[in-house]
Motif scaffolding. Sequence first.
Motif, PDB file in Angstrom:
ATOM      1  N   TYR A 206       0.821  -1.052  -0.217  1.00  0.00           N
ATOM      2  CA  TYR A 206       0.016   0.016   0.069  1.00  0.00           C
ATOM      3  C   TYR A 206       0.933   1.255  -0.061  1.00  0.00           C
ATOM      4  N   ASN A 208       0.595   5.552   0.373  1.00  0.00           N
ATOM      5  CA  ASN A 208      -0.450   6.563   0.898  1.00  0.00           C
ATOM      6  C   ASN A 208      -1.088   7.507  -0.192  1.00  0.00           C
ATOM      7  N   ASP A 212      -5.277   4.271  -5.331  1.00  0.00           N
ATOM      8  CA  ASP A 212      -6.256   4.018  -6.092  1.00  0.00           C
ATOM      9  C   ASP A 212      -5.788   3.955  -7.713  1.00  0.00           C
ATOM     10  N   THR A 237      -5.773   0.591   9.646  1.00  0.00           N
ATOM     11  CA  THR A 237      -6.259   1.723   8.741  1.00  0.00           C
ATOM     12  C   THR A 237      -5.626   1.567   7.592  1.00  0.00           C
ATOM     13  N   MET A 238      -4.681   0.856   7.216  1.00  0.00           N
ATOM     14  CA  MET A 238      -3.873   0.569   5.972  1.00  0.00           C
ATOM     15  C   MET A 238      -4.925  -0.443   5.332  1.00  0.00           C
ATOM     16  N   SER A 240      -7.869  -0.889   5.831  1.00  0.00           N
ATOM     17  CA  SER A 240      -9.210  -0.365   5.361  1.00  0.00           C
ATOM     18  C   SER A 240      -9.074   0.573   4.147  1.00  0.00           C
ATOM     19  N   ASN A 241      -7.872   1.429   4.246  1.00  0.00           N
ATOM     20  CA  ASN A 241      -7.849   2.323   2.974  1.00  0.00           C
ATOM     21  C   ASN A 241      -7.299   1.670   1.926  1.00  0.00           C
ATOM     22  N   GLY A 244     -10.746   0.125   0.463  1.00  0.00           N
ATOM     23  CA  GLY A 244     -11.574   1.162   0.124  1.00  0.00           C
ATOM     24  C   GLY A 244     -10.942   1.754  -1.247  1.00  0.00           C
ATOM     25  N   GLN A 245      -9.796   1.724  -1.516  1.00  0.00           N
ATOM     26  CA  GLN A 245      -9.323   2.224  -2.884  1.00  0.00           C
ATOM     27  C   GLN A 245      -8.818   1.124  -3.856  1.00  0.00           C
ATOM     28  N   THR A 278     -14.955   0.297  10.079  1.00  0.00           N
ATOM     29  CA  THR A 278     -14.015   1.192  10.021  1.00  0.00           C
ATOM     30  C   THR A 278     -12.906   0.690  10.955  1.00  0.00           C
TER      31      THR A 278
END
Length: 294
Positions: A206, A208, A212, A237-238, A240-241, A244-245, A278
Motif C-alpha cells: 500500500y 499513501n 487508487d 487503517t492501512m 481499510s484504506n 476502500g481504494q 472502520t
Amino acid sequence: MADKDAVQESKDYYVDIPMKSEPFALRGSNSLEWGMKNRLSNIFNPKTNRTVMLAVDHGYFLGPTSGLERIDISIVPLLEYADTLMCTRGILRSTIPPTFNKGVVLRASGGPSILKELSNEEIAVDMEDAIRLNVAAVAVQVFIGGEYETKSIHNMTRLVDAGNRFGVPVLGVTAVGKDMARDAKYMRLATRICAELGASYVKTYYVNEGFDTVTAACPVPIVIAGGKKMSELDALTMASNAVGQGAAGVDMGRNIFQSDAPEAMIQAVRSVVHADMTPERAHDLYQTLKNEKK
Ligand code: 5RP
C-alpha cells in the motif's frame, strides 16, 4: 446401481426459465477456465470478492523469523480465521494439518537467503508437486528494477504457462528493493507488468498517495502485503484504506503473527476486509477479543 423399476418420471424442465449463467465477478477473471475460477474462489470469498490471506512464507529466505519459530503453535490456531494460507511446501507438508480445506497459495520461487542478492531467485516448485498438494495458486516474487529483474519475470511467465496447462492461478508478488521508491508510480509499473505477463492476481504494498491509481491500472485483483510490524490500529487503517481504494484484500503476515494477540488481530482484519468495518471499530473489536482471551 440405480434401480430400473420404480423410476420416477422426470418433469421439472422449467421450459420457460432461461438457464442461469452468471458472470464470474472477480476482477479480470471472467474469461478464465472453470478450474482456474474454482481455485480463485478458494482464495477470494465469492460473496465479497475479497480475501484475508495469512502469509507465513517468510522462512523461505529469512529462516525462523519472529512469530514463525513454531508454526504449529503460533499459526495453526489462526487458520480458522484465514480465507487462504500462503506458505512453502516444506511447512505445508510438515506442519499444516491436511484437514485445512481452504485455499493454499504455495510459495514457488526461492534460492537466495537474506545473506545474498534476493532478486536472484529460481522457480522452486514444479507445477506437478503444486497440484499434488492441491493448492489454489502458486506465488512467485517479481523484482521490477532489481538486479535479476528479467530472470524473476521469466520465473513468473514459466509458472503462468505451467499453471495455464492445469488451471492453477499464479500470484505475482512485487518485491520492492531497498533502494527503490515505494510510490504509486513504481507500484503501477510493477503490478501492471505482472498482470500483462499473465499473473492471475498481484500482491503489492500500500502507498499513501495514489494507491487508487495502482488498483485502477491493474486489470486483475490486487492484494496488499502488510509489511513491517506497526501498531494494530495503523495496520487496520492501512487495510481499510487499501480495500476502500480497490484492493481485493490483504496478504498479511507480520502485522498478524507478530501482534500481541494474533487471533484477535486476524479477526479484526477480517472485519475490515469483508465487512468494511472502520479501522476504529475494528480496533475496538481487536481490544475486546484480546481481553476476552486473557
Ligand atoms: C515474503 C512475502 C510475504 O508473504 C509478504 O511480505 C507478506 O507478509 P508481510 O505482511 O509480513 O509483509 O511475500 O516475501
